[in-house]
Design a protein around this motif. Structure first.
Motif, PDB file in Angstrom:
ATOM      1  N   THR A 146     -11.806 -30.657   6.372  1.00  0.00           N
ATOM      2  CA  THR A 146     -10.502 -31.577   6.800  1.00  0.00           C
ATOM      3  C   THR A 146      -9.624 -31.418   5.630  1.00  0.00           C
ATOM      4  O   THR A 146      -8.538 -31.171   5.913  1.00  0.00           O
ATOM      5  N   ILE A 147     -10.264 -31.567   4.305  1.00  0.00           N
ATOM      6  CA  ILE A 147      -9.360 -31.872   3.343  1.00  0.00           C
ATOM      7  C   ILE A 147      -8.792 -30.265   3.130  1.00  0.00           C
ATOM      8  O   ILE A 147      -7.714 -30.197   3.020  1.00  0.00           O
ATOM      9  N   LEU A 148      -9.670 -29.340   3.518  1.00  0.00           N
ATOM     10  CA  LEU A 148      -8.951 -27.921   3.181  1.00  0.00           C
ATOM     11  C   LEU A 148      -7.995 -27.374   4.009  1.00  0.00           C
ATOM     12  O   LEU A 148      -6.858 -26.992   3.614  1.00  0.00           O
ATOM     13  N   PHE A 149      -8.125 -27.608   5.410  1.00  0.00           N
ATOM     14  CA  PHE A 149      -7.204 -27.455   6.328  1.00  0.00           C
ATOM     15  C   PHE A 149      -5.785 -28.493   6.189  1.00  0.00           C
ATOM     16  O   PHE A 149      -4.804 -27.763   6.527  1.00  0.00           O
ATOM     17  N   ALA A 194      -2.925 -35.367  -3.705  1.00  0.00           N
ATOM     18  CA  ALA A 194      -3.889 -36.106  -4.238  1.00  0.00           C
ATOM     19  C   ALA A 194      -4.225 -37.338  -3.132  1.00  0.00           C
ATOM     20  O   ALA A 194      -5.776 -37.448  -3.186  1.00  0.00           O
ATOM     21  N   VAL A 195      -3.334 -37.781  -2.251  1.00  0.00           N
ATOM     22  CA  VAL A 195      -4.174 -38.663  -1.482  1.00  0.00           C
ATOM     23  C   VAL A 195      -4.972 -37.920  -0.460  1.00  0.00           C
ATOM     24  O   VAL A 195      -6.227 -38.612   0.118  1.00  0.00           O
ATOM     25  N   THR A 196      -4.706 -36.821  -0.067  1.00  0.00           N
ATOM     26  CA  THR A 196      -5.753 -36.092   1.017  1.00  0.00           C
ATOM     27  C   THR A 196      -6.964 -35.684   0.180  1.00  0.00           C
ATOM     28  O   THR A 196      -8.050 -36.057   0.958  1.00  0.00           O
ATOM     29  N   VAL A 197      -6.973 -35.339  -0.889  1.00  0.00           N
ATOM     30  CA  VAL A 197      -8.298 -35.150  -1.404  1.00  0.00           C
ATOM     31  C   VAL A 197      -8.999 -36.351  -1.777  1.00  0.00           C
ATOM     32  O   VAL A 197     -10.254 -36.293  -1.539  1.00  0.00           O
ATOM     33  N   ILE A 198      -8.534 -37.331  -2.485  1.00  0.00           N
ATOM     34  CA  ILE A 198      -8.964 -38.628  -2.543  1.00  0.00           C
ATOM     35  C   ILE A 198      -9.721 -39.041  -1.297  1.00  0.00           C
ATOM     36  O   ILE A 198     -10.802 -39.622  -1.139  1.00  0.00           O
TER      37      ILE A 198
END
Length: 173
Positions: free
Chosen positions: A117-120, A157-161
């Motif tokens: 999900t992070i990657l996409f 940043a929000v997506t990754v964290i």
């Protein structure tokens, strides 16, 4: 021992951790990159022979060139998306993707889904950012590009964290 290795490889090849929603995000990302190519090609046909190709921090043009320069960003971002797609589809997450914690065997499916999900989502964010910058460049407006960069980096940043926190929570269950 060999049969165990074969089963692990077969499980990996099934990719049950890549969902339909992930595939939709990836398709949308590629559509956005195609749109950015369309904007660039349209700009090459309608803009004057010399356009602003770079803007300083104040949004003032400080470099000029051919409208063909509009193709640079979509090409670079298409290469980035290509690498991300290759990673998503051909790299075993247990080997090639790192999380800031040890993944428990019984929770790896949920954790891998979070990782994908992070990657996409990152792919989609790259596609959106590329279209926005192409529109800005096409319009020869540089004043808000810095704002878009800050917003893009904040969203990344929000997506990754958030993705790592969700994966960590799944891993604790």
């Amino acid at each position: 021992m060999c049969s165990m290795d074969w089963r692990k490889k077969a499980d990996f090849m099934k990719k049950s951790y890549i969902t339909k929603a992930h595939r939709i995000l990836e398709i949308l990302s590629w559509i956005l990159i195609a749109v950015s190519f369309g904007i660039a090609i349209y700009g090459m046909n309608v803009l004057p022979s010399e356009i602003a190709t770079h803007f300083n921090a104040r949004g003032v043009a400080d470099n000029y060139g051919s409208p063909a320069a509009l193709l640079i960003l979509p090409i670079v971002m298409a290469v980035c998306l290509g690498f991300m797609s290759l990673i998503a589809h051909f790299v075993n997450p247990s080997v090639g993707l790192n999380m800031p914690f040890v993944i428990r065997e019984e929770n790896k499916g949920n954790v891998y889904r979070c990782m994908m999900t992070i990657l996409f989502l990152l792919e989609l964010e790259i596609g959106v950012y590329t279209v926005i910058l192409e529109i800005q460049s096409f319009g020869q407006q540089g004043k808000s590009m810095g704002v878009f960069l800050v917003v893009f980096l904040a969203v990344v940043a929000v997506t990754v964290i958030e993705g790592c926190v969700k994966a960590w929570k799944y891993n604790k269950e």
